[in-house]
Write a protein that holds these residues in place. Structure first.
Motif, short mmCIF file in Angstrom:
data_model
loop_
_atom_site.label_atom_id
_atom_site.label_comp_id
_atom_site.label_asym_id
_atom_site.label_seq_id
_atom_site.Cartn_x
_atom_site.Cartn_y
_atom_site.Cartn_z
N TYR A 37 0.84 -1.21 0.00
CA TYR A 37 0.00 0.00 0.00
C TYR A 37 0.87 1.25 0.00
CZ TYR A 37 -3.29 3.58 1.43
OH TYR A 37 -4.04 4.73 1.48
N ILE A 38 1.86 1.30 0.88
CA ILE A 38 2.72 2.49 0.96
C ILE A 38 3.53 2.66 -0.32
CG2 ILE A 38 4.65 3.55 2.19
CD1 ILE A 38 1.98 3.68 3.68
N CYS A 39 4.03 1.59 -0.89
CA CYS A 39 4.75 1.69 -2.17
C CYS A 39 3.84 2.24 -3.27
CB CYS A 39 5.34 0.34 -2.56
SG CYS A 39 6.74 -0.17 -1.53
N ASP A 40 2.58 1.85 -3.24
CA ASP A 40 1.62 2.39 -4.21
C ASP A 40 1.36 3.88 -3.97
OD1 ASP A 40 1.28 0.13 -5.71
OD2 ASP A 40 -0.51 -0.57 -4.63
N VAL A 41 1.40 4.30 -2.70
CA VAL A 41 1.27 5.72 -2.38
C VAL A 41 2.41 6.52 -3.02
CG1 VAL A 41 1.48 7.41 -0.50
CG2 VAL A 41 -0.07 5.46 -0.26
N ILE A 42 3.62 5.98 -2.93
CA ILE A 42 4.76 6.67 -3.54
C ILE A 42 4.58 6.76 -5.05
CG2 ILE A 42 7.25 6.51 -3.98
CD1 ILE A 42 7.54 5.22 -1.23
N ARG A 43 4.14 5.68 -5.65
CA ARG A 43 3.89 5.71 -7.10
C ARG A 43 2.83 6.75 -7.45
NH1 ARG A 43 3.92 -0.02 -5.95
NH2 ARG A 43 5.92 -0.94 -6.59
N PHE A 44 1.81 6.85 -6.60
CA PHE A 44 0.74 7.83 -6.84
C PHE A 44 1.29 9.25 -6.72
CE2 PHE A 44 -2.53 10.64 -5.06
CZ PHE A 44 -3.49 10.55 -6.05
N TRP A 45 2.11 9.52 -5.72
CA TRP A 45 2.67 10.86 -5.54
C TRP A 45 3.50 11.28 -6.75
CZ3 TRP A 45 4.68 10.96 0.25
CH2 TRP A 45 3.58 10.96 1.11
N VAL A 46 4.22 10.33 -7.32
CA VAL A 46 5.03 10.65 -8.49
C VAL A 46 4.15 10.87 -9.72
CG1 VAL A 46 6.82 9.83 -10.06
CG2 VAL A 46 7.07 9.47 -7.60
N SER A 47 3.21 9.98 -9.95
CA SER A 47 2.36 10.10 -11.15
C SER A 47 1.42 11.28 -11.06
CB SER A 47 1.57 8.81 -11.37
OG SER A 47 0.68 8.58 -10.28
N GLU A 48 0.93 11.57 -9.86
CA GLU A 48 -0.06 12.64 -9.70
C GLU A 48 0.57 14.01 -9.52
OE1 GLU A 48 -4.19 13.89 -9.24
OE2 GLU A 48 -3.16 12.17 -10.12
N PHE A 49 1.66 14.08 -8.74
CA PHE A 49 2.25 15.38 -8.39
C PHE A 49 3.66 15.60 -8.93
CE2 PHE A 49 -0.50 13.99 -4.75
CZ PHE A 49 -1.56 14.85 -5.01
N ASP A 50 4.29 14.55 -9.44
CA ASP A 50 5.66 14.65 -9.99
C ASP A 50 6.67 15.01 -8.90
OD1 ASP A 50 7.54 14.41 -11.99
OD2 ASP A 50 7.32 16.50 -12.65
#
Length: 544
Positions: free
Chosen positions: A167-180
């Motif tokens: 879950y936390i690793c997916d959060v990191i992926r989301f932060w990069v894809s969504e906010f760069d």
């Protein structure tokens, strides 16, 4: 070579800087984050190249009791606001890192709410550490659990559980894809599971080139966390403590020893995150007993090995202390419009701007240049960074520092002072509570003009009696004459320094000073007033 190795960081606690309410009512978003857009130009003016901002995501209070990792705190605005803010930073050439609060969640986090509702039948019962359904707590949950720091508001995640890790690793992926986003500062990294951090590092290497993981570590061997398998860097709390106490105690030995010790903890390519204050500790201007030490403290922050960081508002020299267990005064609202004159009139702001300019112009030396100690006493400290010579003075009076030099002449990048070397030595006079960064003046290395501050930055006005000798000082001077005679007559045996008496060590130090150049009254007084045997032994050993 990565961007973070060369970065100069600015640190913002956004809930405080924007004046957000202390408690979140989860109402309609208020676009306070947009009020920070003018600060981007402020960061550029002062020479910062990266921003650490956080916590940012939905929480009920101070930001570290996360409710939703994928939603900007509604007190700050919407995800679109955050996306726009990061893009604006990138357009200005600033990298951005977020606060990653992955050790614990708040009680309003979806997994904990499900645990409250379904207890033993909750699919998230293993997401938290040591859930005990025979226990209870002050919230009367009917069960107990591990927390962070003794606060049940902060529920400790079970980082060894595969679902939590994913879950936390997916959060990191989301932060990069969504906010760069360009990296993450890991909150409470010193209590994170190491296998969990390895998973985060693997994700970091996957999501973005040079994605940076920096961890909050208070004590310990920094190499346990900062290495090829876990984090890229950690907070250098050891140097943070040494920088203020080394000035308050007039003890540069503490700073120099800390630099050697922390440099020895990690390989040379790993650069620690250096700071003098942040959202958890009192402001540097408050901690310094002599406010004029703001100048040498920040010279060291910008020139010692590591990645320098300045906490928002400290460039203005503001105060902030912990009061009645509250950190609120450390995290204030600031109206940037009230500081528009500070670029010219505030010596603290001018100093930070000057150091940022120097760091940029002499990046090869201050980032990658070898650190080598040149001279060390309790009140004066000089070292080399590449081609540059850095010298600082924590005493109230002027002091001379004599060090080895390669170039025929040097220019002080802060003062514009030009000094010619003599026989491979540079003899530098520093005003009280000051310092400078000396660059070789050979007609080739000095690629940019020096800052030329009109005078050494001082934050304390001169008193009416400054420079006049008081009666007490006259008595001390007479006593020093007696001490000088006693030391001059001292017999210096051919034995190790640690077996010598205080008087013998003082005689050795004065003799070595005389061989290096003129011994001023102030230098002589510094020796005579130091009666600490271990300090004198270290001082004697510091000469080459």
């Amino acid at each position: 070579m990565a961007w973070y190795d060369e970065a100069v960081f600015y640190h913002i606690y956004p809930l405080g800087l924007t004046g957000a309410p202390r408690q979140n009512d989860y109402g309609e978003p208020v676009h306070r984050l947009n009020t920070l857009l003018p600060w981007i130009d402020h960061l550029k003016k002062l020479g910062f190249t990266a921003l650490y901002i956080g916590p940012l995501f939905q929480s009920v209070g101070h930001g570290y009791e996360t409710t939703d990792y994928r939603l900007l705190d509604s007190r700050l605005g919407t995800n679109e606001d955050l996306k726009h803010f990061v893009a604006a930073c990138h357009d200005a050439g600033l990298k951005v890192i977020f606060d990653g609060v992955f050790n614990h969640t708040g009680r309003d986090f979806f997994a904990f709410k499900d645990l409250q509702a379904h207890r033993e039948q909750s699919v998230y019962r293993d997401w938290y550490c040591n859930v005990n359904f025979w226990g209870n707590n002050e919230y009367n949950d009917g069960f107990s659990y591990d927390n962070w720091g003794g606060y049940n508001l902060l529920v400790k995640l079970n980082q060894r559980h595969w679902a939590v890790r994913d879950y936390i690793c997916d959060v990191i992926r989301f932060w990069v894809s969504e906010f760069d986003v360009d990296g993450i500062r890991l909150d409470a990294a010193d209590v994170l599971d190491f296998e969990f951090m390895k998973a985060l590092r693997h994700t970091a290497d996957e999501v973005k080139h040079d994605f940076w993981l920096m961890g909050e570590v208070i004590h310990g061997d920094y190499a346990r966390w900062a290495n090829e398998n876990t984090l890229h860097s950690v907070t250098n709390y050891a140097l943070h403590k040494a920088l203020y106490s080394g000035h308050n105690d007039h003890n540069y030995f503490e700073i120099a020893h800390t630099v050697q010790r922390t440099n020895g903890m990690v390989p040379a390519h790993i650069k620690l995150y250096n700071f003098v204050d942040n959202h958890d500790v009192e402001r540097i201007h408050t901690k310094l007993m002599n406010k004029a030490h703001f100048l040498p403290v920040h010279i060291l922050l910008y020139t010692l090995p590591g990645i320098p960081s300045v906490y928002y508002g400290s460039e203005f020299g503001i105060d902030g202390r912990k009061e009645r267990g509250s950190d609120d005064s450390l995290r204030p609202y600031i109206d940037l419009n009230e500081h528009l004159d500070d670029y010219e009139n505030n010596p603290c702001t001018r100093l930070i701007a000057a150091l940022g300019s120097i760091r940029r112009a002499w990046k090869d030396d201050l980032v990658w240049g070898e650190y080598r100690q040149l001279s060390l006493t309790t009140q004066q400290y000089a070292f080399r960074r590449g081609r540059l010579i850095v010298a600082v003075n924590n005493s109230d009076g002027e002091a001379w520092i004599n060090v080895e030099a390669d170039a025929s002449a040097y220019v002080g990048l802060l003062t514009g002072q030009r000094i010619e070397s003599d026989g491979g030595r540079l003899n530098v006079c520093l005003s009280g509570c000051s310092g400078d960064i000396f660059a070789p003046d050979d007609g080739q290395s000095l690629t940019e003009p020096c800052i030329k501050l009109e005078r050494p930055v001082t934050l304390q006005p001169k008193t009416e009696n400054e420079g006049k000798m008081t009666g007490a000082e006259t008595v001390k001077s007479e006593t020093q004459s007696d001490l000088q005679a006693k030391i001059t007559d001292a017999q210096i045996p051919d034995i190790p320094y640690d077996l010598m008496t205080v008087e013998q060590l003082q005689a050795v130090i004065l003799a070595k000073m005389a061989r290096n150049g003129p011994v001023t009254d102030r230098m002589r007084r510094d020796v005579l007033e130091n009666t600490w045997h271990n300090s004198l032994v270290n001082w004697a050993n510091s000469f080459r």
